[in-house]
Write a protein that holds these residues in place. Sequence first.
Motif, short mmCIF file in Angstrom:
data_model
loop_
_atom_site.label_atom_id
_atom_site.label_comp_id
_atom_site.label_asym_id
_atom_site.label_seq_id
_atom_site.Cartn_x
_atom_site.Cartn_y
_atom_site.Cartn_z
N LEU B 75 0.83 -1.21 0.00
CA LEU B 75 0.00 0.00 0.00
C LEU B 75 0.86 1.26 0.00
N ARG B 78 3.52 0.69 -3.36
CA ARG B 78 2.96 0.18 -4.62
C ARG B 78 3.93 -0.79 -5.30
N ARG B 147 -4.24 -4.04 -9.34
CA ARG B 147 -5.47 -3.92 -8.56
C ARG B 147 -5.62 -5.09 -7.59
N ARG B 150 -3.52 -4.48 -4.64
CA ARG B 150 -4.09 -3.49 -3.71
C ARG B 150 -5.21 -4.13 -2.89
N PHE B 151 -6.12 -4.85 -3.58
CA PHE B 151 -7.24 -5.48 -2.88
C PHE B 151 -6.73 -6.44 -1.81
N VAL B 154 -5.28 -4.55 1.15
CA VAL B 154 -6.31 -3.96 2.01
C VAL B 154 -6.93 -5.04 2.88
N TYR B 155 -7.24 -6.19 2.25
CA TYR B 155 -7.90 -7.24 3.02
C TYR B 155 -6.98 -7.80 4.11
N THR B 157 -4.58 -6.29 5.59
CA THR B 157 -4.38 -5.31 6.67
C THR B 157 -5.57 -5.31 7.62
#
Lengths: 230, 220
Positions: B75, B78, B147, B150-151, B154-155, B157
């Motif tokens: 995150l 990148r 993408r 990133r997904f 996020v999950y 974290t």
Amino acid sequence: MRWLSAVLCLAAKDVRHELRTREALASMAVFSLLTIVLFHFGFSDLGQEATVFAPGALWVTFTFASMIGLARSFSVEEINGCLRGLLLCPHDRSVIFAGKMLGSIASVGAVSTVALVLFVVLFNLPIFSMLWLVWIVMLLGVVGVTAVGTVFSAMTIGTRMRQTLLPVLVLPIILPLVVFGMQTTAKIINSATTGSAPVAEIAGGIVGMLLFDVILTTAGIMTFEHVVVE
Amino acid sequence: MKDDIVPRRCFGPEIWLAGVAMHLALLAGLKYAPSAISASGEPMEFQRIMYFHVPSAWVAFLAFFVTFVASIAVLVKRSMWWDSIATASAEIGILFCTMALISGSIWGKAAWNLWWAWDPRLTTTFILWLVYASYVILRMSTPSGERSARFGAVYATIGFVSVPLTYVSVKLGAGMHPKSAGLEPKMLHALLFCIGAFTVLYFAFLRARFRLEQLRRAIQ
């Protein structure tokens, strides 16, 4: 101020959209009713005391019903490229998160409230004096569930499995909140039926849920911008 | 760190180290460590499952922690390099978490005469397993690329943040999981050695799985 008015504007848009189409509200409400019927045949028809299974049944109903509403939260924005329009707004990404979350709180909260009242009536739960407290605990659950659900709803529209994936992603994360909610609800219902209220324990449960809500909402705000980058 | 770096070999020198260490770990757990004695004075050979169970659980937690750190790096920076680490570590974590759950269940049958108990530690580990299983499902159903990274990040974290909350929420019930206090020195040596051996094995697996992920990315 500008942030808040933008959030309210987005939430009002969602509520208006929901009131006009009534798609999510209707399916959530009917789903809740069906679950209540199933719980009747699964538990009370088999001789289980309603006050014993009510906390669990209530939270299962509300958690799964909220998945329907949350799944729609972002899938409606896909039509006609609405999401792109939202992202082009000269606002912080947190506005989209907060607005969407607030809109979901409104619809999920409304359905949960109706489901709660129906639950009490259909299972003859003797908890009218404590109903407001159960309602508050439930709303605290709604806040946490929608905080997590909003992030993952935005995420799942970018996956191959689409909204099917949403419950799989959301449920493990909100589990502590739901467990806490069930325990607190059980204590409240128990105190309403026995007449002795363990005030400190119930207050502790509510404070704990508030804390969970703050943590989950903060995590949601912090990660949401990474979900909707395009 | 260059994103498209691919290790030349599937296994590095650590696989040899892991191979030797795992064999020694077997000896440590089965031969070196003395038998545990029950309160009534009988030897409890089933207790030796601990030398497999505890290291598995330790590696699972280590692997999930690595996924968490790597996800934050994804995150912030990148970086796809870190994403390969996160993916690889999560899958290995699930493998070891499964082994910890199954070995714990076998031990539980022998010690408690129960395959499963809803003890805080057991429940938290089970939910941890569920969180990372969902993580892997999410990664499978997202077309790979920036993408997906990133997904996943996020999950992972949010998922990691929820773990202590889960522990708190289920801790209200009393726990029956044994605590580590009161191990004999020889048992402790064997246990620590097994934990070390499993950790080396984890890094050997991590390199192999990381390379696979980088290769997959390279041909896409």
